[in-house]
Design an enzyme around this catalytic site. Structure first.
Site, PDB file in Angstrom:
ATOM      1  N   ASP B 198      37.448  16.190   0.423  1.00  0.00           N
ATOM      2  CA  ASP B 198      37.753  15.031  -1.058  1.00  0.00           C
ATOM      3  C   ASP B 198      37.301  15.755  -1.938  1.00  0.00           C
ATOM      4  O   ASP B 198      37.729  16.710  -2.201  1.00  0.00           O
ATOM      5  CB  ASP B 198      36.376  13.962  -0.832  1.00  0.00           C
ATOM      6  CG  ASP B 198      36.676  12.637  -0.928  1.00  0.00           C
ATOM      7  OD1 ASP B 198      37.829  11.673  -0.292  1.00  0.00           O
ATOM      8  OD2 ASP B 198      36.417  12.387  -2.412  1.00  0.00           O
ATOM      9  N   THR B 199      36.990  15.372  -3.470  1.00  0.00           N
ATOM     10  CA  THR B 199      37.253  15.392  -4.828  1.00  0.00           C
ATOM     11  C   THR B 199      36.505  16.671  -4.622  1.00  0.00           C
ATOM     12  O   THR B 199      35.603  16.888  -4.165  1.00  0.00           O
ATOM     13  CB  THR B 199      35.987  14.825  -5.203  1.00  0.00           C
ATOM     14  OG1 THR B 199      36.216  13.567  -4.850  1.00  0.00           O
ATOM     15  CG2 THR B 199      35.862  14.673  -6.560  1.00  0.00           C
ATOM     16  N   VAL B 200      37.427  17.623  -5.175  1.00  0.00           N
ATOM     17  CA  VAL B 200      36.838  19.011  -6.089  1.00  0.00           C
ATOM     18  C   VAL B 200      36.343  18.834  -7.254  1.00  0.00           C
ATOM     19  O   VAL B 200      36.613  17.837  -7.970  1.00  0.00           O
ATOM     20  CB  VAL B 200      37.644  20.103  -6.148  1.00  0.00           C
ATOM     21  CG1 VAL B 200      38.780  20.181  -4.568  1.00  0.00           C
ATOM     22  CG2 VAL B 200      38.945  19.607  -7.585  1.00  0.00           C
TER      23      VAL B 200
END
Lengths: 371, 371
Positions: B198-200
């Site tokens: 997911d999101t970095v």
């Protein structure tokens, strides 16, 4: 069921309401209250009832929501809208949505669908949809989607502001002596009597004691296309949580005013958190509005902070249910309506700041107890 | 300037990292740290440096951000991205943005422009732009906008999930005996080793002691077009506030995991608030993650809660500046990199949950002190 335990409160924006237009705003707040109360009497849920109230506000051309929405710089309508259910704590929102008459009904649909649990393969259902994707969702759910929606009032406002804006831009690029009259480039939009109303909203309590909140907005006039306002943002435009214990009251709150300031302070959630853990609704609303909005470190470089909050608190004790209402605003005015199930018609009025104080720097507070 | 007071930490997603792919993830975290540290050494701001770090993560095809973004149900890339500056407290974000290689640079631009003050007529500058309006903004700022961006990896993942999704949908509409193999309709996406990141994000401290945070995401695979994820939402994906007094530490935090859960708990802000008013970074992060994420009343109907947080805290005392790093996650793994200005190269590693515990129900915690 004690009918008096049903409660609805609505507002038609914290902004600057021209005195001449008061009857129009009061009439629409009255209609919104009556519509929601009719549903509450039929044992419909708090979530359905706030949605219906806000849909009435959206249908009125005098409000900056739905049909009467401000236009973007390109002359389009793009709406933000959200609901929160105090029972399930689900939130649904649409942002920058064009061509739909009642964005609040789409936000309601998104919140309702979350009750159905995850999609195949465990995919979580979306709570916030924006832009073309939101419009596609409307089409797939048989919402009526038109190419654009323009009200006469919004179009007139648009032309007026667009002209002012172009003159203001000109004044920045031209030598001083060539600048147009400074009256046309006023930097204080709050003074534009009658032209600025913001996010509308509703809060209510149903026959089971559930609370809900809903808000809807056309955003600031001449906004950038795609700009997301507080009515689409979790924690900014609306908040609702049922009572869970004697020390955790039920609360529902909606906000209005200068969008970016409501976002930066997550005003609906911030006020709700403070109200929920205090015995004194008006006292806690006043102190949180003063300290965490007017005095917020997030707005320290902002001279004037325009905002308004309408909030209810529920308390269950041995003698039955008790609902308390409170409102506060730093804008020049805020149009409010409310009623409980024992009333035949709602109380509607325009709350105004004292003439002696400066909008954006001072606030006024009011309240009502129903039990 | 004491070089050791500069600090950068990044992560390439809280999710499920296949062991075989570890070297790839570590390499991209290393490159992101090196890029940000080079800027910090040139006395660039924290905000610029986290933006540069996340741009490196976006450019890597192995991450679910920028180039490697998951595709929507219709096979398009739509990115969410945000930055927050601990010094000015300005937030900039884009949502559901297509065709732009580095969405984080657009979010950065929106935050930077807020420093210029209001537009003519006192119009407040937007902090969040979505969809086509966000794309129009990019064109007006000379960002390169392509019709669509697809990486080979994302396209392969898309086809795999689309097929699985269609089979799963079929199984819901067909009689039981006609349903396809249950392996193909697993409801637990977290088990799909290597396919879900997911999101970095990135957090850092610059030569003036300012903190900043940045996050970016392509969202969940097969997401609804227009779905807004936590990386675009104020308080959910990233948060940063400078130290303002001895009792109010500087803090920057980024989150990752199941988007809707991060939104409902406003996880970046919730963790930051807890960390900021506690002397014990790891202790406060552990307790807030346990009570307000895994034990959140907002997620009470959710069996497994997948999330991760990477956070730093700054403390000024007489002996100089002190930076502390901590991370926690309930996902199977989280890939992390960090370094201070005194290091030649970053520490990079994949933090993993114990094999004996259940992802989504338990969490692991780690930390590092630099001074």
């Amino acid at each position: 069921m004690d009918k008096r335990s049903l409660f609805i409160a609505v507002h038609a924006g914290a902004g600057t309401h021209a005195k001449d237009n008061e009857p129009i705003y009061k009439a629409v707040c009255k209609a919104a209250c009556m519509q929601a109360m009719a549903l509450l009497q039929e044992r419909k849920s708090a979530l359905e009832s706030v949605t219906a109230a806000v849909a009435v506000l959206e249908d009125a051309e005098c409000t900056n929501a739905g049909l009467g929405s401000n236009l973007t710089m390109e002359g389009k309508v793009e709406c933000d809208s959200s609901v929160m259910d105090g029972k399930t704590l689900f939130f649904g929102a649409v942002g920058a949505l064009s061509g739909v008459k009642n964005p609040i009904k789409v936000a309601h649909r998104l919140a309702e669908e979350q009750k159905l649990g995850p999609l195949p393969l465990g995919r979580v259902r979306p709570s916030i949809l924006v832009g073309n994707g939101a419009q596609d969702f409307c089409k797939s759910c048989d919402f009526d989607v038109r190419s654009n929606m323009l009200s006469k009032t919004a179009f007139k406002t648009y032309n007026r502001y667009k002209r002012k804006y172009q003159l203001a831009e000109l004044s920045l690029t031209q030598p001083k002596k060539m600048r147009p009259n400074s009256n046309d480039t006023s930097s204080d939009w709050s003074r534009d009597e009658g032209g600025v109303q913001d996010t509308v909203g509703a809060v209510c309590v149903d026959h089971e004691g559930n609370v809900a909140a809903a808000s809807s907005s056309g955003g600031i006039w001449l906004k950038h296309s795609g700009r997301l306002g507080p009515a689409a943002i979790y924690g900014a435009g609306c908040w609702a949580q049922n009572q869970v214990s004697a020390s955790k009251a039920g609360v529902a709150a909606v906000t209005s005013g200068c969008g970016e300031h409501l976002i930066q302070t997550l005003l609906a959630k911030t006020c709700s958190d403070a109200i929920r853990s205090s015995a004194d609704l008006s006292g806690s609303l006043a102190s949180v509005f003063r300290d965490d909005f007017l005095g917020s470190e997030f707005l320290r470089n902002t001279d004037k902070k325009f905002g308004g909050v309408l909030a209810i608190k529920t308390n269950l004790d041995g003698s039955g249910r008790e609902v308390e209402l409170s409102w506060t605003h730093s804008t020049a005015s805020m149009c409010i309506g409310y009623m409980d199930g024992g009333n035949k018609s709602p109380s509607v009025f325009v709350s105004r700041l004292d003439d002696s104080v400066i909008p954006g720097k001072s606030y006024t507070l009011g309240g009502h107890m129903a039990s």
